[in-house]
Design an enzyme around this catalytic site. Sequence first.
Site, PDB file in Angstrom:
ATOM      1  N   ASN A 111      77.605  21.429  27.113  1.00 47.77           N
ATOM      2  CA  ASN A 111      76.483  21.798  27.987  1.00 47.77           C
ATOM      3  C   ASN A 111      76.336  20.741  29.063  1.00 47.77           C
ATOM      4  O   ASN A 111      76.642  19.572  28.832  1.00 47.77           O
ATOM      5  CB  ASN A 111      75.188  21.888  27.170  1.00 47.77           C
ATOM      6  CG  ASN A 111      74.004  22.320  28.012  1.00 47.77           C
ATOM      7  OD1 ASN A 111      74.129  23.223  28.856  1.00 47.77           O
ATOM      8  ND2 ASN A 111      72.859  21.678  27.825  1.00 47.77           N
ATOM      9  N   HIS A 113      73.440  19.031  31.515  1.00 47.52           N
ATOM     10  CA  HIS A 113      71.977  18.942  31.587  1.00 47.52           C
ATOM     11  C   HIS A 113      71.592  18.000  32.726  1.00 47.52           C
ATOM     12  O   HIS A 113      72.187  16.927  32.868  1.00 47.52           O
ATOM     13  CB  HIS A 113      71.422  18.433  30.251  1.00 47.52           C
ATOM     14  CG  HIS A 113      69.936  18.374  30.236  1.00 47.52           C
ATOM     15  ND1 HIS A 113      69.145  19.504  30.097  1.00 47.52           N
ATOM     16  CD2 HIS A 113      69.076  17.341  30.387  1.00 47.52           C
ATOM     17  CE1 HIS A 113      67.872  19.155  30.152  1.00 47.52           C
ATOM     18  NE2 HIS A 113      67.809  17.841  30.334  1.00 47.52           N
ATOM     19  N   SER A 140      74.084  14.755  32.527  1.00 48.81           N
ATOM     20  CA  SER A 140      74.810  14.489  31.281  1.00 48.81           C
ATOM     21  C   SER A 140      75.600  15.727  30.885  1.00 48.81           C
ATOM     22  O   SER A 140      75.111  16.848  31.028  1.00 48.81           O
ATOM     23  CB  SER A 140      73.835  14.190  30.128  1.00 48.81           C
ATOM     24  OG  SER A 140      72.945  13.145  30.442  1.00 48.81           O
ATOM     25  N   ASP A 149      69.598  19.814  23.622  1.00 50.25           N
ATOM     26  CA  ASP A 149      70.105  18.777  24.531  1.00 50.25           C
ATOM     27  C   ASP A 149      70.360  17.457  23.807  1.00 50.25           C
ATOM     28  O   ASP A 149      70.231  16.382  24.396  1.00 50.25           O
ATOM     29  CB  ASP A 149      69.130  18.566  25.710  1.00 50.25           C
ATOM     30  CG  ASP A 149      68.960  19.829  26.543  1.00 50.25           C
ATOM     31  OD1 ASP A 149      69.944  20.580  26.701  1.00 50.25           O
ATOM     32  OD2 ASP A 149      67.843  20.076  27.032  1.00 50.25           O
TER      33      ASP A 149
HETATM   34  C1  GRF Z   1      71.923  23.172  36.083  1.00 47.04           C
HETATM   35  O1  GRF Z   1      71.048  22.235  36.674  1.00 47.04           O
HETATM   36  C2  GRF Z   1      72.260  22.773  34.676  1.00 47.04           C
HETATM   37  O2  GRF Z   1      72.294  21.396  34.481  1.00 47.04           O
HETATM   38  C3  GRF Z   1      71.103  23.355  33.894  1.00 47.04           C
HETATM   39  O3  GRF Z   1      70.817  24.578  34.529  1.00 47.04           O
HETATM   40  C4  GRF Z   1      71.253  24.523  35.886  1.00 47.04           C
HETATM   41  C5  GRF Z   1      72.210  25.652  36.075  1.00 47.04           C
HETATM   42  O4  GRF Z   1      72.637  25.772  37.392  1.00 47.04           O
HETATM   43  N1  GRF Z   1      71.442  23.461  32.496  1.00 47.04           N
HETATM   44  P1  GRF Z   1      73.871  26.711  37.730  1.00 47.04           P
HETATM   45  O5  GRF Z   1      73.549  28.096  37.177  1.00 47.04           O
HETATM   46  O6  GRF Z   1      75.094  26.123  37.108  1.00 47.04           O
HETATM   47  O7  GRF Z   1      73.927  26.716  39.235  1.00 47.04           O
END
Ligand code: GRF
Length: 215
Positions: A111, A113, A140, A149
């Site tokens: 993931n 984050h 991260s 997370d």
């Molecule tokens: C990103 O900021 C990611 O870190 C978080 O959700 C957002 C997704 O953006 N988990 P995208 O759909 O990849 O543009």
Amino acid sequence: MTEAGRAIGVLISGRGSNLQALIDAIDERRLAAKIAVVISNRGDAAGLERARAAGIETLVVDHRSFPTRDAFDRALSSELGARRVSLVCLAGFMRLVGTPLLEAFPNAILNVHPSLLPAFPGVDAQRQALEHGVKVAGASVHLVTAELDGGPIVLQAAVPVRDDDTAETLAARILIEEHRIYPEAASIVLSGGWTIQGRRFIRGGDSYQTPGINR
Ligand code: GRF
């Protein structure tokens, strides 16, 4: 390992800019892998169009059509398994990952984050950071566990917080780093040779030394 042996499944819920970063990294040969399928829990996710434009198979698996979270997870895991996916990348996937998916892909779900974990888990991490008043924020990439997370961190990148930042300007600065480190982390995980020690993701052998840290 061949590219075919490095099949990635990407789960999205929205915009899909991190999906695009993975697609671009594969095109530019920074990531030796193939995206076998992009699955969204929402039919209106803009990321689906990015996948289609790149010629990648897309699926909509709507969580609302399953009686329980486990049933939804089992459906995801069976679609990913059918495509012989060896790494699952969550890219703005707004559902909690439960036991059936975690057990089907042990230490094989990543993931991204938008905070320097363990600070500011959960939603609206950039706003949380801004409101807390931290001077350094960041992104991260971590392995997914049952803790939100909370899994072992593969890579992080820091960005400054400026006095005139809004949640939006800070998020944009962090997003640039997300797009840089997510494909790199996927490549590291797919390349193997790492171990998990306690909470730590440790890259094997002499292949990696933290810059500026002397033994
Ligand atoms: C990103 O900021 C990611 O870190 C978080 O959700 C957002 C997704 O953006 N988990 P995208 O759909 O990849 O543009």
